[in-house]
Design a protein around this motif. Structure first.
Motif, PDB file in Angstrom:
ATOM      1  N   LYS A 189      -1.530   9.692   5.288  1.00 20.97           N
ATOM      2  CA  LYS A 189      -2.445  10.370   4.711  1.00 20.97           C
ATOM      3  C   LYS A 189      -1.752  12.201   4.432  1.00 20.97           C
ATOM      4  N   ALA A 190      -0.606  11.853   4.845  1.00 21.51           N
ATOM      5  CA  ALA A 190       0.533  13.147   4.284  1.00 21.51           C
ATOM      6  C   ALA A 190       0.835  13.030   3.089  1.00 21.51           C
ATOM      7  N   LEU A 191       0.805  11.694   2.153  1.00 22.55           N
ATOM      8  CA  LEU A 191       1.194  11.619   1.368  1.00 22.55           C
ATOM      9  C   LEU A 191       0.504  11.641  -0.088  1.00 22.55           C
ATOM     10  N   GLU A 192      -1.522  12.424   0.770  1.00 21.66           N
ATOM     11  CA  GLU A 192      -2.153  12.405  -0.445  1.00 21.66           C
ATOM     12  C   GLU A 192      -1.969  13.551  -1.254  1.00 21.66           C
ATOM     13  N   PRO A 193      -1.947  14.723  -1.119  1.00 23.76           N
ATOM     14  CA  PRO A 193      -1.506  15.659  -1.997  1.00 23.76           C
ATOM     15  C   PRO A 193      -0.732  15.862  -3.094  1.00 23.76           C
ATOM     16  N   GLU A 233       1.399   5.710  13.126  1.00 19.13           N
ATOM     17  CA  GLU A 233       2.741   6.423  12.491  1.00 19.13           C
ATOM     18  C   GLU A 233       2.251   6.214  10.561  1.00 19.13           C
ATOM     19  N   ARG A 234       2.317   5.134  10.231  1.00 16.04           N
ATOM     20  CA  ARG A 234       2.305   4.773   8.305  1.00 16.04           C
ATOM     21  C   ARG A 234       0.893   5.564   8.642  1.00 16.04           C
ATOM     22  N   GLU A 235      -0.002   5.884   9.416  1.00 14.48           N
ATOM     23  CA  GLU A 235      -1.194   6.044   8.867  1.00 14.48           C
ATOM     24  C   GLU A 235      -0.611   7.626   8.848  1.00 14.48           C
ATOM     25  N   HIS A 236      -0.354   8.203   9.444  1.00 14.94           N
ATOM     26  CA  HIS A 236      -0.164   9.538   9.162  1.00 14.94           C
ATOM     27  C   HIS A 236       1.025   9.607   8.284  1.00 14.94           C
ATOM     28  N   LEU A 237       1.357   9.178   8.007  1.00 15.45           N
ATOM     29  CA  LEU A 237       3.007   9.490   6.681  1.00 15.45           C
ATOM     30  C   LEU A 237       1.816   9.356   5.445  1.00 15.45           C
ATOM     31  N   ARG A 255       0.732  -1.392  -0.131  1.00 19.05           N
ATOM     32  CA  ARG A 255      -0.004  -0.233   0.011  1.00 19.05           C
ATOM     33  C   ARG A 255       1.046   1.480  -0.646  1.00 19.05           C
ATOM     34  N   MET A 256       1.941   0.916   0.634  1.00 21.52           N
ATOM     35  CA  MET A 256       2.912   2.517   1.269  1.00 21.52           C
ATOM     36  C   MET A 256       3.298   2.659  -0.847  1.00 21.52           C
ATOM     37  N   TRP A 257       3.810   1.133  -1.404  1.00 22.67           N
ATOM     38  CA  TRP A 257       3.785   1.809  -2.693  1.00 22.67           C
ATOM     39  C   TRP A 257       3.889   2.475  -3.661  1.00 22.67           C
ATOM     40  N   HIS A 258       2.690   1.900  -3.365  1.00 20.25           N
ATOM     41  CA  HIS A 258       1.798   2.406  -4.163  1.00 20.25           C
ATOM     42  C   HIS A 258       1.563   3.708  -3.938  1.00 20.25           C
ATOM     43  N   LEU A 259       1.245   4.457  -2.519  1.00 17.18           N
ATOM     44  CA  LEU A 259       1.515   6.279  -2.111  1.00 17.18           C
ATOM     45  C   LEU A 259       2.463   6.532  -2.835  1.00 17.18           C
ATOM     46  N   LEU A 260       3.881   5.318  -2.880  1.00 16.17           N
ATOM     47  CA  LEU A 260       5.082   6.867  -2.865  1.00 16.17           C
ATOM     48  C   LEU A 260       5.596   6.603  -4.440  1.00 16.17           C
ATOM     49  N   LEU A 273       3.856  21.426  -9.033  1.00 15.57           N
ATOM     50  CA  LEU A 273       2.128  20.793  -8.791  1.00 15.57           C
ATOM     51  C   LEU A 273       1.694  21.355  -7.916  1.00 15.57           C
ATOM     52  N   LEU A 274       2.107  21.169  -6.879  1.00 21.39           N
ATOM     53  CA  LEU A 274       1.575  21.736  -5.365  1.00 21.39           C
ATOM     54  C   LEU A 274       1.789  23.597  -4.763  1.00 21.39           C
ATOM     55  N   GLY A 275       2.626  24.082  -5.742  1.00 19.80           N
ATOM     56  CA  GLY A 275       2.666  25.855  -4.943  1.00 19.80           C
ATOM     57  C   GLY A 275       3.312  25.616  -3.916  1.00 19.80           C
ATOM     58  N   PRO A 276       2.509  26.980  -3.218  1.00 18.55           N
ATOM     59  CA  PRO A 276       2.779  27.034  -2.050  1.00 18.55           C
ATOM     60  C   PRO A 276       3.073  25.624  -0.761  1.00 18.55           C
ATOM     61  N   GLY A 277       2.197  24.635  -1.424  1.00 15.08           N
ATOM     62  CA  GLY A 277       2.118  23.365  -0.170  1.00 15.08           C
ATOM     63  C   GLY A 277       3.288  22.657  -0.790  1.00 15.08           C
ATOM     64  N   ALA A 278       3.963  22.944  -1.348  1.00 11.42           N
ATOM     65  CA  ALA A 278       5.003  22.659  -1.522  1.00 11.42           C
ATOM     66  C   ALA A 278       6.076  22.617  -0.508  1.00 11.42           C
ATOM     67  N   ASP A 279       6.152  23.158   0.180  1.00 15.05           N
ATOM     68  CA  ASP A 279       6.740  24.335   1.966  1.00 15.05           C
ATOM     69  C   ASP A 279       6.031  24.094   3.055  1.00 15.05           C
ATOM     70  N   THR A 280       5.114  23.158   3.252  1.00 18.86           N
ATOM     71  CA  THR A 280       4.868  23.424   5.025  1.00 18.86           C
ATOM     72  C   THR A 280       4.821  22.462   5.417  1.00 18.86           C
ATOM     73  N   PRO A 281       4.636  23.023   6.951  1.00 18.95           N
ATOM     74  CA  PRO A 281       5.196  21.693   8.576  1.00 18.95           C
ATOM     75  C   PRO A 281       4.589  20.492   7.536  1.00 18.95           C
ATOM     76  N   GLY A 282       3.630  20.112   6.875  1.00 27.08           N
ATOM     77  CA  GLY A 282       2.958  18.933   6.765  1.00 27.08           C
ATOM     78  C   GLY A 282       4.156  17.588   5.699  1.00 27.08           C
ATOM     79  N   VAL A 283       4.322  18.337   4.733  1.00 27.08           N
ATOM     80  CA  VAL A 283       5.018  17.831   3.540  1.00 27.08           C
ATOM     81  C   VAL A 283       6.576  17.629   4.576  1.00 27.08           C
ATOM     82  N   ALA A 284       6.982  18.733   5.510  1.00 27.09           N
ATOM     83  CA  ALA A 284       8.486  18.106   6.268  1.00 27.09           C
ATOM     84  C   ALA A 284       8.230  17.310   7.249  1.00 27.09           C
ATOM     85  N   GLU A 285       6.528  16.769   7.858  1.00 35.45           N
ATOM     86  CA  GLU A 285       6.724  16.017   8.725  1.00 35.45           C
ATOM     87  C   GLU A 285       6.709  14.446   8.287  1.00 35.45           C
TER      88      GLU A 285
END
Length: 306
Positions: free
Chosen positions: A280-284, A274-278, A29-34, A124-136
């Motif tokens: 979710k964070a990968l969705e954008p 943590e895997r679930e959090h990642l 599942r994580m491979w499919h997301l990454l 692709l993401l505009g300002p969303g490429a540099d947010t705390p969520g991306v850093a996390e």
């Protein structure tokens, strides 16, 4: 841009531990997301621009592809690159390597690759490429990458690279280490199944992972493809029409199970939460990559098919 100090600058990991065994399905599942996070760069206009600035032809994607993906190996020759990439025909690799390093040195390619990643995700993401969520997300993915014991040359070479400070670029590099670690494990599974490079493709096409013409991108001649099909038929793995037999399907299922088992190991460093959090964070990133229209709808990895 952040300077990356939110990460452990010594190892890219932290003292947190996961929960032990990870189900192979979770690794898949994580491979499919990454995978889209990693692969979109090979098709992005920004990456083509960076490749052209180095002197690579951009009328097709292969000159840049071989440079981007092989650069962590250093100035590798055709034989070494063929072995690392596995599924490409030696003749195809020889058309691009070592010519790649006569055009630009590997270090210059790696610097351009990082710029290409940063520019691609900014687009692709505009300002969303540099947010705390991306850093996390980058921090969590980097922990997994740090736990991925190199299984082959591509995972080892990418794991040894310095980490970019930009969160999106750091996430891309972590995704690359993780996917190359999975890929190296997949090659081990194919070898254990007694499948050579072209047989690997023919047997994958035979179970419907993608049409045979999609695999033509790997450069094997029709004669080499038919010879591999004959070898598989002699083993009872494909029928006269080239479709997988029950034994052929079971062998490929075995390969996929083994690949998932090997790929699951580094994911133990994260807890289930943590895997679930990642994820979710990968969705954008996943949505942006898929939604860009840059990625082919049918691919040689069989995502969505197997």
């Amino acid at each position: 841009m952040t300077d990356g100090t939110h990460m452990d600058t010594d190892t890219g990991t932290d003292a947190g531990t996961g929960t032990g065994a990870v189900e192979p399905a979770a690794a898949r599942r994580m491979w499919h997301l990454l995978e889209p996070v990693h692969a979109v760069v090979y098709y992005a206009p920004e990456a083509y621009e960076e490749a052209a600035a180095l002197g690579y032809g951009t009328g097709e994607r292969w000159p840049a592809y071989f440079a981007w993906r092989a650069a962590p190996l250093g100035a590798a020759g055709a034989e070494e690159t063929t072995a690392a990439f596995h599924s490409f025909s030696p003749d195809m690799v020889a058309r691009y390597v070592p010519e790649s390093w006569r055009i630009a040195a590997p270090d210059a390619v790696l610097a351009a690759r990082t710029r290409a990643v940063t520019r691609t995700y900014a687009a692709l993401l505009g300002p969303g490429a540099d947010t705390p969520g991306v850093a996390e997300a980058a921090t969590l993915a980097r922990r997994v990458a740090g736990a991925a014991v190199p299984a082959g040359p591509l995972s080892a070479a990418n794991a040894a690279l310095p980490w970019p400070g930009e969160p999106a670029a750091a996430l891309w590099q972590a995704a690359t280490v993780i996917r190359e670690h999975r890929g190296d494990g997949h090659l081990r599974a194919l070898r254990e199944a007694g499948l050579d490079p072209v047989e690997s493709l023919v047997s994958f096409a035979a179970i419907g992972a993608a049409p045979p013409e999609v695999f033509a991108s790997r450069g094997w001649t029709p004669a080499a493809w038919e010879a591999a099909r004959s070898r598989l038929a002699a083993r009872g793995l494909v029928d006269a029409a080239g479709a997988a037999t029950e034994a052929g399907r079971e062998l490929r299922a075995q390969v996929e199970r083994r690949t998932d088992e090997l790929a699951a190991e580094p994911w133990r460093v994260l807890s289930d939460d943590e895997r679930e959090h990642l994820a979710k964070a990968l969705e954008p990133f996943w949505v942006a990559a898929i939604g860009s229209g840059l990625l082919p709808g049918v691919n040689t990895l069989g995502i969505g098919k197997v």
